[in-house]
Design a protein around this motif. Structure first.
Motif, PDB file in Angstrom:
ATOM      1  N   ALA A 118       2.256  10.699  22.413  1.00 53.40           N
ATOM      2  CA  ALA A 118       3.038  10.610  21.180  1.00 53.40           C
ATOM      3  C   ALA A 118       4.486  11.036  21.421  1.00 53.40           C
ATOM      4  O   ALA A 118       5.426  10.441  20.879  1.00 53.40           O
ATOM      5  CB  ALA A 118       2.398  11.478  20.096  1.00 53.40           C
ATOM      6  N   PHE A 119       4.664  12.067  22.233  1.00 51.03           N
ATOM      7  CA  PHE A 119       6.002  12.552  22.585  1.00 51.03           C
ATOM      8  C   PHE A 119       6.808  11.444  23.262  1.00 51.03           C
ATOM      9  O   PHE A 119       7.981  11.224  22.951  1.00 51.03           O
ATOM     10  CB  PHE A 119       5.848  13.762  23.504  1.00 51.03           C
ATOM     11  CG  PHE A 119       7.127  14.436  23.896  1.00 51.03           C
ATOM     12  CD1 PHE A 119       7.817  15.219  22.993  1.00 51.03           C
ATOM     13  CD2 PHE A 119       7.619  14.323  25.183  1.00 51.03           C
ATOM     14  CE1 PHE A 119       8.997  15.862  23.353  1.00 51.03           C
ATOM     15  CE2 PHE A 119       8.787  14.961  25.558  1.00 51.03           C
ATOM     16  CZ  PHE A 119       9.474  15.732  24.643  1.00 51.03           C
ATOM     17  N   TYR A 156       9.001  23.697  27.272  1.00 51.20           N
ATOM     18  CA  TYR A 156       7.738  22.981  27.477  1.00 51.20           C
ATOM     19  C   TYR A 156       7.865  21.732  26.633  1.00 51.20           C
ATOM     20  O   TYR A 156       8.862  21.544  25.937  1.00 51.20           O
ATOM     21  CB  TYR A 156       6.551  23.862  27.009  1.00 51.20           C
ATOM     22  CG  TYR A 156       5.180  23.388  27.440  1.00 51.20           C
ATOM     23  CD1 TYR A 156       4.729  23.602  28.733  1.00 51.20           C
ATOM     24  CD2 TYR A 156       4.333  22.733  26.541  1.00 51.20           C
ATOM     25  CE1 TYR A 156       3.464  23.184  29.128  1.00 51.20           C
ATOM     26  CE2 TYR A 156       3.071  22.309  26.928  1.00 51.20           C
ATOM     27  CZ  TYR A 156       2.638  22.538  28.220  1.00 51.20           C
ATOM     28  OH  TYR A 156       1.383  22.127  28.614  1.00 51.20           O
ATOM     29  N   TRP A 157       6.890  20.832  26.698  1.00 51.17           N
ATOM     30  CA  TRP A 157       6.961  19.654  25.831  1.00 51.17           C
ATOM     31  C   TRP A 157       6.875  20.107  24.383  1.00 51.17           C
ATOM     32  O   TRP A 157       6.123  21.025  24.045  1.00 51.17           O
ATOM     33  CB  TRP A 157       5.848  18.664  26.179  1.00 51.17           C
ATOM     34  CG  TRP A 157       6.027  18.148  27.571  1.00 51.17           C
ATOM     35  CD1 TRP A 157       6.969  17.267  27.998  1.00 51.17           C
ATOM     36  CD2 TRP A 157       5.275  18.522  28.725  1.00 51.17           C
ATOM     37  NE1 TRP A 157       6.860  17.065  29.362  1.00 51.17           N
ATOM     38  CE2 TRP A 157       5.812  17.837  29.838  1.00 51.17           C
ATOM     39  CE3 TRP A 157       4.186  19.380  28.934  1.00 51.17           C
ATOM     40  CZ2 TRP A 157       5.312  17.952  31.111  1.00 51.17           C
ATOM     41  CZ3 TRP A 157       3.682  19.513  30.208  1.00 51.17           C
ATOM     42  CH2 TRP A 157       4.250  18.803  31.294  1.00 51.17           C
ATOM     43  N   ASN A 158       7.643  19.440  23.517  1.00 48.43           N
ATOM     44  CA  ASN A 158       7.824  19.902  22.138  1.00 48.43           C
ATOM     45  C   ASN A 158       6.603  19.599  21.280  1.00 48.43           C
ATOM     46  O   ASN A 158       6.559  18.589  20.566  1.00 48.43           O
ATOM     47  CB  ASN A 158       9.064  19.248  21.521  1.00 48.43           C
ATOM     48  CG  ASN A 158      10.298  19.431  22.382  1.00 48.43           C
ATOM     49  OD1 ASN A 158      10.414  20.414  23.108  1.00 48.43           O
ATOM     50  ND2 ASN A 158      11.221  18.490  22.305  1.00 48.43           N
ATOM     51  N   MET A 159       5.619  20.483  21.300  1.00 51.14           N
ATOM     52  CA  MET A 159       4.374  20.247  20.579  1.00 51.14           C
ATOM     53  C   MET A 159       3.808  21.538  20.018  1.00 51.14           C
ATOM     54  O   MET A 159       4.046  22.626  20.546  1.00 51.14           O
ATOM     55  CB  MET A 159       3.343  19.593  21.491  1.00 51.14           C
ATOM     56  CG  MET A 159       2.960  20.459  22.692  1.00 51.14           C
ATOM     57  SD  MET A 159       1.762  19.653  23.806  1.00 51.14           S
ATOM     58  CE  MET A 159       2.802  18.406  24.577  1.00 51.14           C
ATOM     59  N   VAL A 160       3.084  21.366  18.910  1.00 51.32           N
ATOM     60  CA  VAL A 160       2.307  22.477  18.350  1.00 51.32           C
ATOM     61  C   VAL A 160       0.888  21.973  18.130  1.00 51.32           C
ATOM     62  O   VAL A 160       0.642  20.770  18.014  1.00 51.32           O
ATOM     63  CB  VAL A 160       2.887  22.988  17.015  1.00 51.32           C
ATOM     64  CG1 VAL A 160       4.264  23.591  17.211  1.00 51.32           C
ATOM     65  CG2 VAL A 160       2.920  21.884  15.962  1.00 51.32           C
ATOM     66  N   HIS A 161      -0.054  22.909  18.058  1.00 50.93           N
ATOM     67  CA  HIS A 161      -1.457  22.554  17.859  1.00 50.93           C
ATOM     68  C   HIS A 161      -2.021  23.262  16.631  1.00 50.93           C
ATOM     69  O   HIS A 161      -1.679  24.409  16.352  1.00 50.93           O
ATOM     70  CB  HIS A 161      -2.295  22.908  19.093  1.00 50.93           C
ATOM     71  CG  HIS A 161      -2.013  22.025  20.265  1.00 50.93           C
ATOM     72  ND1 HIS A 161      -0.980  22.273  21.134  1.00 50.93           N
ATOM     73  CD2 HIS A 161      -2.620  20.882  20.688  1.00 50.93           C
ATOM     74  CE1 HIS A 161      -0.960  21.326  22.070  1.00 50.93           C
ATOM     75  NE2 HIS A 161      -1.939  20.479  21.814  1.00 50.93           N
TER      76      HIS A 161
END
Length: 211
Positions: free
Chosen positions: A132-133, A152-157
């Motif tokens: 998706a990134f 880091y890659w721009n993500m949250v969970h």
């Protein structure tokens, strides 16, 4: 300086918004104005290649795409956020970006995005974040936009905004993204003040694989 952040989730106050809020708060502490633009719950379709934007100067479908572009002209940077759906960025954001970027700069209008920093942010319950990134980031690389990274890659969970609160590393990534965006904007501003002009644009020639 102002950064526009796009919430491409159908949930106004969900996981994606929580990530964007963390970026926005950090930008504000760095002296950068922010606005989070929500696409809403209505599905946003993609480009139909009608070509009308070449004469109209805007997308023929007058919805959130044209509304956002009217704001984007005056913005200095962008963050586009989306949830992960079936291992790719949510389709409403991708449809929105298809039409937004394709119609931008048509009919003699100046580009709203060229040379302006941008970043992608994605949220997921579990997997599909890097695909998706990449979906979102490709819009920046074809539009001459400097890409802002984080640690880091721009993500949250998480499966809810409350669960994202537990993703301490994810929120750390968002804060560093905000600081990095503010730093790049200030560097660009200093460059303009020193008389450094944007890169020249070459007319070029459009080709494909059979001519």
């Amino acid at each position: 300086m102002k950064v526009m952040l796009v919430n491409g989730s159908p949930h106004k106050n969900g996981c994606t918004n929580r990530a964007l809020e963390e970026v926005a708060r950090t930008l504000e502490t760095e002296g950068v104005e922010t606005e989070i633009f929500w696409l809403g719950r209505k599905p946003v379709g993609g480009c139909i290649a009608c070509g009308a934007c070449s004469t109209k100067g805007a997308c023929v479908f007058d919805d959130v795409v044209n509304e956002f572009r009217s704001k984007a002209v005056a913005a200095d940077g962008f963050v586009f956020g989306a949830p992960v759906h079936y291992a790719h960025a949510g389709s409403s954001l991708l449809g929105f970006m298809d039409r937004l970027f394709y119609s931008d700069g048509r009919a003699g209008n100046p580009s709203s995005f060229r040379n302006k920093p941008a970043a992608a942010v994605v949220s997921a319950r579990r997997a599909g974040t890097t695909a998706a990134f990449d979906d979102i980031t490709k819009f920046f690389t074809i539009s001459q936009m400097p890409i802002v990274s984080s640690r880091y890659w721009n993500m949250v969970h998480g499966n809810s905004a409350e669960e994202v609160e537990q993703d301490k590393e994810g929120l750390w990534i968002m804060r560093q993204l905000g600081r990095n965006m503010a730093w790049m904007l200030k560097c660009l501003e200093a460059g303009r003040a020193a008389g450094i002009e944007p890169p020249a644009q070459e007319a070029g020639e459009m080709t494909n694989f059979i001519r």
